[in-house]
Design an enzyme around this catalytic site. Structure first.
Site, PDB file in Angstrom:
ATOM      1  N   ASP A  13      40.423  34.481  45.975  1.00 55.90           N
ATOM      2  CA  ASP A  13      41.648  34.825  46.713  1.00 55.90           C
ATOM      3  C   ASP A  13      41.425  34.843  48.221  1.00 55.90           C
ATOM      4  OD1 ASP A  13      42.915  35.216  44.224  1.00 55.90           O
ATOM      5  OD2 ASP A  13      42.102  37.244  44.141  1.00 55.90           O
ATOM      6  N   LYS A  16      41.682  29.762  49.652  1.00 61.97           N
ATOM      7  CA  LYS A  16      41.026  28.445  49.562  1.00 61.97           C
ATOM      8  C   LYS A  16      42.027  27.306  49.573  1.00 61.97           C
ATOM      9  CE  LYS A  16      38.899  29.520  45.834  1.00 61.97           C
ATOM     10  NZ  LYS A  16      39.020  30.959  45.918  1.00 61.97           N
ATOM     11  N   ALA A  39      42.495  30.356  37.877  1.00 58.28           N
ATOM     12  CA  ALA A  39      42.698  30.190  39.322  1.00 58.28           C
ATOM     13  C   ALA A  39      44.190  30.176  39.646  1.00 58.28           C
ATOM     14  CB  ALA A  39      42.064  28.882  39.777  1.00 58.28           C
ATOM     15  N   GLY A  40      44.509  30.649  40.826  1.00 56.80           N
ATOM     16  CA  GLY A  40      45.898  30.573  41.307  1.00 56.80           C
ATOM     17  C   GLY A  40      45.843  30.159  42.765  1.00 56.80           C
ATOM     18  N   HIS A  41      46.035  28.883  43.036  1.00 58.65           N
ATOM     19  CA  HIS A  41      45.903  28.362  44.402  1.00 58.65           C
ATOM     20  C   HIS A  41      47.288  28.094  44.984  1.00 58.65           C
ATOM     21  CE1 HIS A  41      41.534  26.878  43.465  1.00 58.65           C
ATOM     22  NE2 HIS A  41      41.681  28.180  43.456  1.00 58.65           N
ATOM     23  N   GLN A 225      37.906  30.639  42.338  1.00 57.44           N
ATOM     24  CA  GLN A 225      37.282  31.972  42.409  1.00 57.44           C
ATOM     25  C   GLN A 225      36.367  32.052  43.649  1.00 57.44           C
ATOM     26  OE1 GLN A 225      36.865  30.387  38.933  1.00 57.44           O
ATOM     27  NE2 GLN A 225      38.982  31.012  38.797  1.00 57.44           N
ATOM     28  N   VAL A 415      46.182  31.569  60.582  1.00 58.87           N
ATOM     29  CA  VAL A 415      46.973  32.610  61.251  1.00 58.87           C
ATOM     30  C   VAL A 415      48.382  32.724  60.659  1.00 58.87           C
ATOM     31  CG1 VAL A 415      45.702  32.647  63.437  1.00 58.87           C
ATOM     32  CG2 VAL A 415      47.490  30.926  63.092  1.00 58.87           C
TER      33      VAL A 415
END
Ligand code: IMP
Length: 427
Positions: A13, A16, A39-41, A225, A415
């Protein structure tokens, strides 16, 4: 660019996906190499959110080829749902997706036993995503009862393999967990139906990738991960079941280590983790609750609240070592804009001794107390910054201090959640 690896340096988290999206601009192929639908991208483009679980997130660019490598464990149901969800958002990936014939299949009994094992662990639960990841890798390493993507291309063989596996799985389900047995034919029918849609994607991706590298194409290897969830290098047993570190990118794709040109470590400007296990710089409860809400720190795959804390340079130094990092990609720096002062953990105190290196034995890590240094905050928005000089002085100082403490140059600083909200720091 040649072959670039992007991995997480903390507990996952780290953001990535945004970094993969950034590097994917210059890539020809984007490749997942380990993990699965745990995974959760998330990539945000013009305020539209795309969430990836198994498909490499470079898929957003219509000209990129996407590969799911041999090290990934594939839940075909989740994959097809994701492909359809992406199609609904205008991303058509199936014709440019290639899946390794050697990637293991996550089966319904893996998902079921993941949940049942977690429940039986009680207070010692790992806090898994219950996506069947651990049980699937268990079958892979045990070398029995495992099915791989390539097996789906031979329906009769698949059916026989599923039937064999289900006999053993049912013994465990009924006798160990007191659960109802599963039906082998139903599972085989379901999986063979998936293969009708995915069959055309299943190939020897080792050859695809070797050819790409040979012909000078740029390959981006997308980790899932983070380093501290690596089954070898992480905070065992509170880890996932794959090698999330840079070495896993080689074994999970078949690309040799001498072909890797860059290893980018994604690092959040603070620290977060989901799931259980030690976390030395975790915030005190009330401040943590406040910040979690402010920063929206909830898991992309499971919606679980994430635990959060100060930046931990001990962890990032360790990650730099075990991954051979060439660059850092700092993320979520803007989230610190509101804080009047910031702490960085520089070393730990363990039983009265100052410790510089990350302890890998859980019983030692549990005793680690962070030794902080305090830096002034900048209390002004960084969201519009695009080059290093745009950042307020104290933000520049924070970033340079991270470089000093970790020995790795920061290439970019995130940012904001959107694709373009990145500060180019290095060349
Ligand atoms: P599993 O991968 O579902 O077996 O879960 C093992 C540990 O890894 C748990 O602590 C999960 O919360 C954590 N984990 C798995 N995938 C991710 C991820 O994508 N981000 C952060 N943590 C994860």
């Amino acid at each position: 660019m040649a072959v670039t690896i992007v991995i997480g340096t903390q507990w996952g988290d780290e953001g990535k996906a945004k970094i993969v999206d950034y590097y994917a601009q210059d890539a020809d192929l984007v490749v997942r190499f380990q993990g699965g639908a745990n995974a959760g991208h998330t990539v945000k483009v013009n305020d539209e959110q795309f969430i990836f679980h198994l498909v490499p997130c470079g898929a957003i660019y219509p000209d990129k080829r996407c590969v799911i490598g041999n090290g990934v464990v594939v839940d075909p149901k989740a994959l097809l749902e994701e492909i359809d969800q992406l199609l609904g958002q205008g991303v058509d990936v199936i014709d440019r997706l290639q899946i390794s014939e050697n990637a293991h299949l996550v089966m319904p009994y893996h998902k079921l036993t993941d949940g049942l094992s977690e429940a039986s662990r009680g207070s010692g639960a790992i806090g898994t995503t219950k996506r069947g990841i651990g049980p699937c890798y268990v079958d892979k390493v045990a070398r029995t009862e495992a099915l791989r993507m390539g097996d789906l291309l031979d329906p009769a063989d698949s059916r026989r393999r599923v039937a064999d596996a289900v006999v053993d799985k049912n013994a465990v389900l009924t006798k160990v967990f007191g659960h109802d047995p599963m039906d082998a034919d139903e599972i085989a029918d379901e999986y063979l139906a998936y293969s009708e849609r995915l069959g055309g994607c299943i190939v020897d991706t080792g050859i695809v990738l070797a050819d790409a590298v040979k012909s000078g194409e740029s390959v981006l290897l997308e980790g899932a991960q983070g380093t501290l969830l690596d089954v070898d290098h992480g905070t065992f047993p509170f880890v996932t079941s794959s090698n999330t570190t840079a070495g896993g990118a080689c074994t999970g794709t078949g690309i040799g280590p001498t072909q890797i040109s860059k290893v980018v470590g994604t690092v959040k400007a603070y620290t977060s983790r989901v799931g259980n296990g030690p976390f030395p710089t975790e915030f005190e409860t009330e401040f943590g609750d406040e910040m979690r809400k402010e920063w929206g720190e909830f898991g992309a795959s499971t919606g679980r609240p994430r635990r959060i804390g100060w930046f931990d340079a001990v962890i990032t130094r360790y990650s730099a070592r075990v991954n051979g990092l060439t660059d850092l990609a700092l993320t979520s720096m803007d989230r610190l804009d509101i804080l009047p002062e910031l702490k960085i953990c520089v070393t730990y105190e363990i039983e009265g001794q100052e410790v510089v290196n990350f302890p890998t034995r859980l019983s030692v890590l549990e005793k680690a107390k962070p030794i902080y240094e305090t830096l002034p905050g900048w209390e002004t928005s960084t969201q519009e910054a695009r080059v290093f000089d745009d950042l307020p002085d104290n933000a520049q100082r924070y970033l340079r201090r991270i470089e000093e403490l970790t020995g790795v140059p920061v290439a970019t600083a995130g940012v904001g959640p959107n694709r373009h909200e990145v500060v180019a720091v290095g060349d």
